[in-house]
Design an enzyme around this catalytic site. Sequence first.
Site, PDB file in Angstrom:
ATOM      1  N   THR A  14       1.072  -1.336  -0.037  1.00  0.00           N
ATOM      2  CA  THR A  14       0.213  -0.075  -0.030  1.00  0.00           C
ATOM      3  C   THR A  14       0.658   1.398   0.023  1.00  0.00           C
ATOM      4  OG1 THR A  14      -0.188  -0.142   2.731  1.00  0.00           O
ATOM      5  CG2 THR A  14      -1.766  -0.921   1.494  1.00  0.00           C
ATOM      6  N   SER A  18       5.521   5.397  -4.681  1.00  0.00           N
ATOM      7  CA  SER A  18       6.057   6.821  -4.218  1.00  0.00           C
ATOM      8  C   SER A  18       7.352   6.471  -2.857  1.00  0.00           C
ATOM      9  CB  SER A  18       5.873   7.809  -3.784  1.00  0.00           C
ATOM     10  OG  SER A  18       6.337   9.455  -2.964  1.00  0.00           O
ATOM     11  N   GLY A  19       8.525   6.783  -2.912  1.00  0.00           N
ATOM     12  CA  GLY A  19       9.184   6.833  -1.378  1.00  0.00           C
ATOM     13  C   GLY A  19       9.707   4.997  -0.800  1.00  0.00           C
ATOM     14  N   GLY A  21       7.272   2.760  -0.152  1.00  0.00           N
ATOM     15  CA  GLY A  21       6.669   1.924  -0.645  1.00  0.00           C
ATOM     16  C   GLY A  21       6.954   1.141  -2.380  1.00  0.00           C
ATOM     17  N   SER A 141       7.149   3.900  12.307  1.00  0.00           N
ATOM     18  CA  SER A 141       8.760   5.409  12.291  1.00  0.00           C
ATOM     19  C   SER A 141       9.277   5.142  13.806  1.00  0.00           C
ATOM     20  CB  SER A 141       7.785   5.967  12.820  1.00  0.00           C
ATOM     21  OG  SER A 141       8.456   7.775  12.551  1.00  0.00           O
ATOM     22  N   TYR A 154       0.868  11.847  14.536  1.00  0.00           N
ATOM     23  CA  TYR A 154       1.704  11.230  13.677  1.00  0.00           C
ATOM     24  C   TYR A 154       1.854  10.576  15.171  1.00  0.00           C
ATOM     25  CZ  TYR A 154       5.440   9.895  10.335  1.00  0.00           C
ATOM     26  OH  TYR A 154       6.126   8.873   9.592  1.00  0.00           O
TER      27      TYR A 154
HETATM   28  N1  LIG Z   1      10.136   9.406   5.143  1.00  0.00           N
HETATM   29  C1  LIG Z   1      10.513   9.481   6.428  1.00  0.00           C
HETATM   30  O1  LIG Z   1      11.347   9.782   6.320  1.00  0.00           O
HETATM   31  C2  LIG Z   1       9.797   8.174   7.237  1.00  0.00           C
HETATM   32  C3  LIG Z   1      10.253   7.721   8.426  1.00  0.00           C
HETATM   33  C4  LIG Z   1       9.775   7.174   9.166  1.00  0.00           C
HETATM   34  C5  LIG Z   1       8.753   6.608   9.065  1.00  0.00           C
HETATM   35  N2  LIG Z   1       7.663   6.780   7.697  1.00  0.00           N
HETATM   36  C6  LIG Z   1       6.870   6.118   7.178  1.00  0.00           C
HETATM   37  O2  LIG Z   1       6.791   5.343   5.828  1.00  0.00           O
HETATM   38  C7  LIG Z   1       5.473   5.231   5.236  1.00  0.00           C
HETATM   39  C8  LIG Z   1       6.381   5.615   3.699  1.00  0.00           C
HETATM   40  O3  LIG Z   1       6.009   7.315   3.456  1.00  0.00           O
HETATM   41  P1  LIG Z   1       7.308   7.767   2.500  1.00  0.00           P
HETATM   42  O4  LIG Z   1       8.770   8.332   3.176  1.00  0.00           O
HETATM   43  O5  LIG Z   1       7.713   6.601   1.589  1.00  0.00           O
HETATM   44  O6  LIG Z   1       6.605   8.928   2.352  1.00  0.00           O
HETATM   45  P2  LIG Z   1       5.796   9.183   0.671  1.00  0.00           P
HETATM   46  O7  LIG Z   1       7.126   9.310  -0.594  1.00  0.00           O
HETATM   47  O8  LIG Z   1       5.064  10.538   0.748  1.00  0.00           O
HETATM   48  O9  LIG Z   1       4.314   8.183  -0.052  1.00  0.00           O
HETATM   49  C9  LIG Z   1       3.533   7.600   0.637  1.00  0.00           C
HETATM   50  C10 LIG Z   1       2.986   7.094  -0.011  1.00  0.00           C
HETATM   51  O10 LIG Z   1       1.496   6.649   0.599  1.00  0.00           O
HETATM   52  C11 LIG Z   1       0.517   6.719  -0.358  1.00  0.00           C
HETATM   53  N3  LIG Z   1      -0.356   7.257   0.537  1.00  0.00           N
HETATM   54  C12 LIG Z   1      -1.142   7.989   1.278  1.00  0.00           C
HETATM   55  N4  LIG Z   1      -1.826   8.111   1.770  1.00  0.00           N
HETATM   56  C13 LIG Z   1      -2.898   6.758   1.499  1.00  0.00           C
HETATM   57  C14 LIG Z   1      -3.797   6.985   1.728  1.00  0.00           C
HETATM   58  N5  LIG Z   1      -4.333   6.765   1.938  1.00  0.00           N
HETATM   59  N6  LIG Z   1      -4.242   6.006   0.973  1.00  0.00           N
HETATM   60  C15 LIG Z   1      -3.170   4.845   0.114  1.00  0.00           C
HETATM   61  N7  LIG Z   1      -1.863   5.396  -0.430  1.00  0.00           N
HETATM   62  C16 LIG Z   1      -2.041   6.319   0.280  1.00  0.00           C
HETATM   63  C17 LIG Z   1       0.684   7.635  -1.403  1.00  0.00           C
HETATM   64  O11 LIG Z   1       0.133   8.386  -2.327  1.00  0.00           O
HETATM   65  P3  LIG Z   1      -1.200   8.971  -2.748  1.00  0.00           P
HETATM   66  O12 LIG Z   1      -0.764  10.088  -1.782  1.00  0.00           O
HETATM   67  O13 LIG Z   1      -1.345   9.180  -4.076  1.00  0.00           O
HETATM   68  O14 LIG Z   1      -2.013   8.495  -1.461  1.00  0.00           O
HETATM   69  C18 LIG Z   1       2.630   7.110  -1.800  1.00  0.00           C
HETATM   70  O15 LIG Z   1       2.212   6.043  -2.461  1.00  0.00           O
HETATM   71  C19 LIG Z   1       4.756   5.968   5.944  1.00  0.00           C
HETATM   72  O16 LIG Z   1       3.590   5.250   6.761  1.00  0.00           O
HETATM   73  C20 LIG Z   1       5.540   7.031   6.615  1.00  0.00           C
HETATM   74  O17 LIG Z   1       4.148   7.729   8.061  1.00  0.00           O
HETATM   75  C21 LIG Z   1       8.424   7.857   7.044  1.00  0.00           C
END
Ligand SMILES: NC(=O)c1ccc[n+]([C@@H]2O[C@H](COP(=O)([O-])OP(=O)(O)OC[C@H]3O[C@@H](n4cnc5c(N)ncnc54)[C@H](OP(=O)(O)O)[C@@H]3O)[C@@H](O)[C@H]2O)c1
Length: 251
Positions: A14, A18-19, A21, A141, A154
Site C-alpha cells: 500500500t 512513492s518513496g 513503498g 516509525s 503522527y
Molecule cells: N520518510 C520518512 O522519513 C519516514 C520515516 C519513518 C516512517 N515513515 C513512514 O513510511 C511510510 C511511507 O512514507 P514515505 O516517506 O515513503 O512517503 P511518500 O513518499 O510520501 O509515500 C507515501 C505513499 O503512501 C500513499 N498514500 C498516502 N496516503 C494514502 C492513503 N490514504 N491511501 C493509499 N495510499 C496513500 C501515497 O500515495 P497517494 O498520496 O497518491 O495516496 C504514496 O504512495 C509512511 O507510513 C510514513 O509514515 C516515513
Amino acid sequence: MDNERFAGKTALVTGGSSGMGLATARRLLDEGADVVITGRDAGRLERAAKELDAGDRVLAVAGDAASPADLDALMATIADRHGRLDVLFANAGVGTFKRAADITEADFDHTVGVNLKGVFFTVQKAVPLLPRGGAVVINASWTTNRGLPLASVYSATKAAAHNLARTFAAELADRGVRVNSVSPGYIDTPMYPEAALPAEEAAALRARVAAGRFGRPEEVAAAVAFLASADASYVNAQDLVIDGGLVAAAA
Ligand SMILES: NC(=O)c1ccc[n+]([C@@H]2O[C@H](COP(=O)([O-])OP(=O)(O)OC[C@H]3O[C@@H](n4cnc5c(N)ncnc54)[C@H](OP(=O)(O)O)[C@@H]3O)[C@@H](O)[C@H]2O)c1
C-alpha cells in the site's frame, strides 16, 4: 537479481507509488514476486507502475487505505487475479507536523484515518488471503521511540501501528502468518525530502545519526524484504529500526 526469494509469490504494497513503498515494490519484483501497488492519486500510481517496468507482474489499484470499502474492492481484485496474498507491506501513511496546539480535528482525523484505521483494516481485510507462511510488515516509525515536538498525532499513530503488529502476530499465529513492523529513521522520500530542508536543519539532523546521513528508500526496502522472506521465518512480532543509529547510538 540472483536472489529469487519471492518467486511465485504475490505481494501487496500500500502506498506503492512513492518513496519506501515504491522501492519495496521494486525490490520484491526484482526478487521474483508479482506485486500489487496502491495509492490515491491514480496518475502517480500509473506512472509508478510504468517506472517499475515489469509488465503484468505489476498491478496498480487506485484507492484510499483509510476506506474499508476501497480495501474490500482491493482485496477482491487480488483474490480474482491471484487467489492469495503471500506478502503484505502496510506502508501507506501520512504525516501532519505541527505543534499540538495547532492540530485541527481534520488533521487528527486524516492522520488517524490513514495511519491507524487504514493499517488496521488493511491487515484485517488481507487475512483471508494470507496462506500459511504468509508475512505482514507494517511501516511504523522511529518516532515511536521518542517524544518529538510537532509529531504528537503522527507519533501516536505510529505507536499504535507498532503495537498492532504485535497483536496481529499473536492473533495470526495459528494461521502460520508472521507480522513484524519496521521503524525507519530519516529517510529521503517525497514525505521528508532532505533537499527541501534548510541546509542548516538538514546538517543538524544528519549530525544526530550515527551513519551521518539520511537513509535511502532502498535501504528500508531491503529490510522489509528480509522480514517478508523465509530468511526471517523465526522473526515474529518484532520491530526493526532502520535509522542509521539515530535512536540507539549517540552520534
Ligand atoms: N520518510 C520518512 O522519513 C519516514 C520515516 C519513518 C516512517 N515513515 C513512514 O513510511 C511510510 C511511507 O512514507 P514515505 O516517506 O515513503 O512517503 P511518500 O513518499 O510520501 O509515500 C507515501 C505513499 O503512501 C500513499 N498514500 C498516502 N496516503 C494514502 C492513503 N490514504 N491511501 C493509499 N495510499 C496513500 C501515497 O500515495 P497517494 O498520496 O497518491 O495516496 C504514496 O504512495 C509512511 O507510513 C510514513 O509514515 C516515513
